[in-house]
Design a protein around this motif. Structure first.
Motif, PDB file in Angstrom:
ATOM      1  N   THR A   2     -21.152   0.409 -10.031  1.00 17.31           N
ATOM      2  CA  THR A   2     -20.814  -0.976  -9.729  1.00 17.31           C
ATOM      3  C   THR A   2     -20.600  -1.160  -8.231  1.00 17.31           C
ATOM      4  O   THR A   2     -19.936  -0.356  -7.592  1.00 17.31           O
ATOM      5  CB  THR A   2     -19.520  -1.371 -10.466  1.00 17.31           C
ATOM      6  N   VAL A   3     -21.164  -2.229  -7.691  1.00 13.62           N
ATOM      7  CA  VAL A   3     -20.955  -2.577  -6.291  1.00 13.62           C
ATOM      8  C   VAL A   3     -19.911  -3.682  -6.243  1.00 13.62           C
ATOM      9  O   VAL A   3     -19.985  -4.648  -6.996  1.00 13.62           O
ATOM     10  CB  VAL A   3     -22.267  -3.056  -5.631  1.00 13.62           C
ATOM     11  N   HIS A   4     -18.922  -3.510  -5.362  1.00 14.73           N
ATOM     12  CA  HIS A   4     -17.887  -4.519  -5.181  1.00 14.73           C
ATOM     13  C   HIS A   4     -18.092  -5.201  -3.833  1.00 14.73           C
ATOM     14  O   HIS A   4     -18.476  -4.564  -2.851  1.00 14.73           O
ATOM     15  CB  HIS A   4     -16.488  -3.886  -5.214  1.00 14.73           C
ATOM     16  N   HIS A   5     -17.812  -6.497  -3.806  1.00 13.66           N
ATOM     17  CA  HIS A   5     -17.915  -7.276  -2.578  1.00 13.66           C
ATOM     18  C   HIS A   5     -16.531  -7.813  -2.235  1.00 13.66           C
ATOM     19  O   HIS A   5     -15.748  -8.161  -3.124  1.00 13.66           O
ATOM     20  CB  HIS A   5     -18.883  -8.458  -2.748  1.00 13.66           C
ATOM     21  N   ILE A  88     -26.003 -16.489  -3.316  1.00 13.40           N
ATOM     22  CA  ILE A  88     -25.878 -16.275  -1.868  1.00 13.40           C
ATOM     23  C   ILE A  88     -25.743 -17.629  -1.157  1.00 13.40           C
ATOM     24  O   ILE A  88     -24.921 -17.784  -0.252  1.00 13.40           O
ATOM     25  CB  ILE A  88     -27.084 -15.481  -1.313  1.00 13.40           C
ATOM     26  N   ARG A  89     -26.517 -18.624  -1.594  1.00 13.64           N
ATOM     27  CA  ARG A  89     -26.385 -19.974  -1.003  1.00 13.64           C
ATOM     28  C   ARG A  89     -24.985 -20.536  -1.247  1.00 13.64           C
ATOM     29  O   ARG A  89     -24.384 -21.139  -0.353  1.00 13.64           O
ATOM     30  CB  ARG A  89     -27.448 -20.922  -1.577  1.00 13.64           C
ATOM     31  N   GLU A  90     -24.456 -20.327  -2.449  1.00  9.04           N
ATOM     32  CA  GLU A  90     -23.101 -20.796  -2.757  1.00  9.04           C
ATOM     33  C   GLU A  90     -22.067 -20.078  -1.891  1.00  9.04           C
ATOM     34  O   GLU A  90     -21.101 -20.688  -1.433  1.00  9.04           O
ATOM     35  CB  GLU A  90     -22.777 -20.619  -4.239  1.00  9.04           C
ATOM     36  N   PHE A 155     -26.834  -7.913   0.004  1.00  8.09           N
ATOM     37  CA  PHE A 155     -25.720  -7.000   0.221  1.00  8.09           C
ATOM     38  C   PHE A 155     -26.224  -5.562   0.183  1.00  8.09           C
ATOM     39  O   PHE A 155     -27.055  -5.213  -0.645  1.00  8.09           O
ATOM     40  CB  PHE A 155     -24.669  -7.158  -0.879  1.00  8.09           C
ATOM     41  N   GLU A 156     -25.703  -4.739   1.081  1.00  5.80           N
ATOM     42  CA  GLU A 156     -26.021  -3.312   1.128  1.00  5.80           C
ATOM     43  C   GLU A 156     -24.717  -2.532   0.937  1.00  5.80           C
ATOM     44  O   GLU A 156     -23.649  -2.999   1.337  1.00  5.80           O
ATOM     45  CB  GLU A 156     -26.618  -2.943   2.490  1.00  5.80           C
ATOM     46  N   ASP A 157     -24.826  -1.347   0.385  1.00  6.37           N
ATOM     47  CA  ASP A 157     -23.661  -0.488   0.219  1.00  6.37           C
ATOM     48  C   ASP A 157     -23.089  -0.124   1.584  1.00  6.37           C
ATOM     49  O   ASP A 157     -23.818   0.312   2.479  1.00  6.37           O
ATOM     50  CB  ASP A 157     -24.074   0.781  -0.540  1.00  6.37           C
ATOM     51  N   ARG A 158     -21.775  -0.339   1.761  1.00  5.92           N
ATOM     52  CA  ARG A 158     -21.021  -0.044   2.984  1.00  5.92           C
ATOM     53  C   ARG A 158     -21.467  -0.903   4.169  1.00  5.92           C
ATOM     54  O   ARG A 158     -21.341  -0.520   5.314  1.00  5.92           O
ATOM     55  CB  ARG A 158     -21.075   1.445   3.305  1.00  5.92           C
ATOM     56  N   GLN A 159     -21.979  -2.099   3.858  1.00  4.33           N
ATOM     57  CA  GLN A 159     -22.391  -3.033   4.905  1.00  4.33           C
ATOM     58  C   GLN A 159     -21.240  -3.965   5.278  1.00  4.33           C
ATOM     59  O   GLN A 159     -20.564  -4.506   4.406  1.00  4.33           O
ATOM     60  CB  GLN A 159     -23.574  -3.868   4.425  1.00  4.33           C
TER      61      GLN A 159
END
Length: 165
Positions: A2-5, A88-90, A155-159
């Motif tokens: 899972t990627v978290h933002h 992404i627009r939202e 989104f990229e991991d660790r970005q």
């Protein structure tokens, strides 16, 4: 995995869901087999697929506080955001509405459990909503920059992303 933002701000941000256009309808309206129930169940429906996409901003959960070291700003929130261009627009519409001129907001993504790991400096990017620059070299169109960001941003991991206004 899972990627978290996450989203960081110099001031408190409104929390909740944004951009999702859902409608609650009684189950009996969509299923003829459920017409005689005493307690009516509600069902979430969307008029079209894009209506299901938006973002969620929530207070940081205790177990994810290790991510704070990545940010330079005091208010850190969990961000729910699909990879769909509408989400992404939202997100950038929300940022545009909340961001005070002269301030910045920070975004960060990482895999679940990697919150304590350092960000990847090679993935850092800046988006300037005042000059309309995406990174150093791409100028966004004044009339459709939110749409352009929705199509280009991933989104990229660790970005780590800084959005300036």
């Amino acid at each position: 995995m899972t990627v978290h933002h996450y989203i960081g701000s110099p001031y408190e941000l409104p929390t909740g869901s944004f951009g999702i256009k859902e409608k609650l309808v009684p189950l009996s309206e969509v299923s003829p087999f459920n017409r005689n129930q005493k307690k009516e169940k509600l069902l979430t429906i969307y008029e079209k697929e894009e209506d299901a996409y938006g973002i969620g901003i929530n207070h940081l959960t205790e177990g994810y506080s290790d991510v704070k070291h990545v940010f330079t700003l005091p208010y850190i929130y969990e961000l729910s955001c699909d990879v769909h261009p509408k989400s992404i627009r939202e997100l950038f519409t929300y940022i545009e509405e909340q961001l005070v001129e002269g301030c910045h907001i920070e975004l960060y993504s990482c895999l679940d459990g990697d919150e304590a790991i350092e960000k990847d400096p090679s993935l850092e990017i800046s988006i300037n909503l005042k000059t309309l620059y995406f990174g150093k070299h791409y100028q966004l169109d004044k009339k459709k920059y939110i749409y352009e960001i929705g199509e280009m941003f991933k989104f990229e991991d660790r970005q780590f992303v800084v959005v300036v206004k």
